[in-house]
Design a protein around this motif. Sequence first.
Motif, PDB file in Angstrom:
ATOM      1  N   ASP A 209       0.723  -0.767   0.179  1.00  9.26           N
ATOM      2  CA  ASP A 209       0.207   0.102  -0.369  1.00  9.26           C
ATOM      3  C   ASP A 209       0.885   1.359  -0.151  1.00  9.26           C
ATOM      4  OD1 ASP A 209      -1.653   2.391   1.468  1.00  9.26           O
ATOM      5  OD2 ASP A 209      -3.367   0.635   1.012  1.00  9.26           O
ATOM      6  N   GLU A 210       2.112   1.420   0.903  1.00  7.04           N
ATOM      7  CA  GLU A 210       2.843   2.108   1.011  1.00  7.04           C
ATOM      8  C   GLU A 210       3.388   2.821  -0.546  1.00  7.04           C
ATOM      9  OE1 GLU A 210       2.711   5.307   3.033  1.00  7.04           O
ATOM     10  OE2 GLU A 210       1.141   3.147   4.214  1.00  7.04           O
ATOM     11  N   VAL A 211       4.098   1.792  -1.242  1.00  6.95           N
ATOM     12  CA  VAL A 211       4.911   1.832  -1.921  1.00  6.95           C
ATOM     13  C   VAL A 211       3.959   2.011  -3.160  1.00  6.95           C
ATOM     14  CG1 VAL A 211       6.409   0.761  -3.884  1.00  6.95           C
ATOM     15  CG2 VAL A 211       6.473  -0.341  -1.708  1.00  6.95           C
ATOM     16  N   ILE A 212       3.363   2.036  -3.508  1.00  9.66           N
ATOM     17  CA  ILE A 212       1.512   1.864  -4.555  1.00  9.66           C
ATOM     18  C   ILE A 212       1.502   4.217  -3.856  1.00  9.66           C
ATOM     19  CG2 ILE A 212      -1.011   1.852  -5.709  1.00  9.66           C
ATOM     20  CD1 ILE A 212      -0.129  -0.873  -4.672  1.00  9.66           C
ATOM     21  N   PHE A 213       0.600   4.540  -2.886  1.00 10.68           N
ATOM     22  CA  PHE A 213       0.774   5.538  -2.917  1.00 10.68           C
ATOM     23  C   PHE A 213       1.946   6.124  -2.643  1.00 10.68           C
ATOM     24  CE2 PHE A 213       0.251   8.617   0.868  1.00 10.68           C
ATOM     25  CZ  PHE A 213      -1.432   9.527   0.059  1.00 10.68           C
ATOM     26  N   ASP A 214       2.932   6.560  -2.571  1.00 11.17           N
ATOM     27  CA  ASP A 214       4.713   6.963  -2.658  1.00 11.17           C
ATOM     28  C   ASP A 214       4.638   7.304  -4.059  1.00 11.17           C
ATOM     29  OD1 ASP A 214       4.843   7.148   0.049  1.00 11.17           O
ATOM     30  OD2 ASP A 214       6.507   5.698   0.207  1.00 11.17           O
ATOM     31  N   ILE A 215       4.224   6.455  -5.201  1.00  8.68           N
ATOM     32  CA  ILE A 215       4.552   6.429  -6.380  1.00  8.68           C
ATOM     33  C   ILE A 215       3.207   7.120  -6.929  1.00  8.68           C
ATOM     34  CG2 ILE A 215       4.370   5.608  -8.226  1.00  8.68           C
ATOM     35  CD1 ILE A 215       5.321   3.409  -7.177  1.00  8.68           C
ATOM     36  N   VAL A 216       2.185   7.109  -6.631  1.00 12.64           N
ATOM     37  CA  VAL A 216       0.969   8.234  -7.161  1.00 12.64           C
ATOM     38  C   VAL A 216       1.107   9.518  -6.771  1.00 12.64           C
ATOM     39  CG1 VAL A 216      -1.592   8.066  -6.318  1.00 12.64           C
ATOM     40  CG2 VAL A 216      -0.211   6.012  -6.797  1.00 12.64           C
ATOM     41  N   LYS A 217       1.715   9.616  -5.112  1.00 13.51           N
ATOM     42  CA  LYS A 217       1.558  11.421  -5.024  1.00 13.51           C
ATOM     43  C   LYS A 217       2.783  11.965  -5.294  1.00 13.51           C
ATOM     44  CE  LYS A 217       3.214  10.381  -1.064  1.00 13.51           C
ATOM     45  NZ  LYS A 217       3.758  10.730   0.761  1.00 13.51           N
ATOM     46  N   ARG A 218       3.810  10.799  -6.177  1.00 11.78           N
ATOM     47  CA  ARG A 218       4.372  11.515  -7.560  1.00 11.78           C
ATOM     48  C   ARG A 218       3.872  11.943  -8.519  1.00 11.78           C
ATOM     49  NH1 ARG A 218       8.189   7.995  -4.339  1.00 11.78           N
ATOM     50  NH2 ARG A 218       8.626   6.706  -6.602  1.00 11.78           N
ATOM     51  N   GLN A 219       2.825  10.554  -8.564  1.00 16.10           N
ATOM     52  CA  GLN A 219       2.769  10.452 -10.421  1.00 16.10           C
ATOM     53  C   GLN A 219       1.306  12.100 -11.105  1.00 16.10           C
ATOM     54  OE1 GLN A 219       3.800   6.967 -12.229  1.00 16.10           O
ATOM     55  NE2 GLN A 219       5.966   7.150 -11.148  1.00 16.10           N
TER      56      GLN A 219
END
Length: 264
Positions: A209-219
């Motif tokens: 979850d955290e990995v996906i969320f961090d990427i979405v925050k950037r992209q």
Amino acid sequence: MRVQTEEWRRFIPGVRMYKGKKTCFYNGEKLWDEENRENLIYDEEELHSWEVIIVLPGVEVIPVGTFSGCENLKTVIMSDSVRRIENCAFEKCKSLAFVKLSRHVEYIRGWAFHFCESLTSIFIPPSCREIGDKAFQGCKKLIILHVPQHTQLGKNVIADTALIKASFFQTDDDGEYITREEVNDWIKSHHDDNQFSLHRACSTFNPLDEVIFDIVKRQGLKAFNKTDSIGVTPSQYLSNNSYSEIKEQKIIKRYILHMMGEII
């Protein structure tokens, strides 16, 4: 007399209606005699009537040809005790669309899912050491395949699939390819480019979850709908991942709340 609950009945071997579907609760018995080419317990008409197979706890091996030709089979769910799927175990299950493998499967032998024409995705767990020759050949709709880096792949594992057709590799009239090592490397690495980081995160065996969320925050949220080199989006990887409990809508809601917090 105590009433049997649906949960308890799940662990009783045999064939019965379960949640409105003809279901085989498989306990490891030999259903097919490879030497004499004949069914041992159920006749062909019965085998063709099954819609779901649930492999019960304790089963470690699915023998050669066990469910081959179960044409109406749509769903297979394996307990985590399964370690080997032998040759042609699910060959020509033409309606099979959903497979959840054992988390501890080590070997998927050759032709195991040969010509399962309705199968669109398969996620291979880290426990898997080897996938045999042509294991998924003829799975014409197969476009999503996650394979760990250490898993050894045989020849023409994805021949005549949507995945090989979406690649840049040349194939013959049967969809087979001669550049075995190049294709096998590509299967495992076509998301290595940084621009596909969200695709990679959503298509892993155990997405975080955290990995996906961090990427979405950037992209940004638009990244969920970006297609990769084979035309698949992160949303599709996540929704097809049989091991994931992450819901895209929860990530979206969290992202919106995060952005609102920054604005406020």
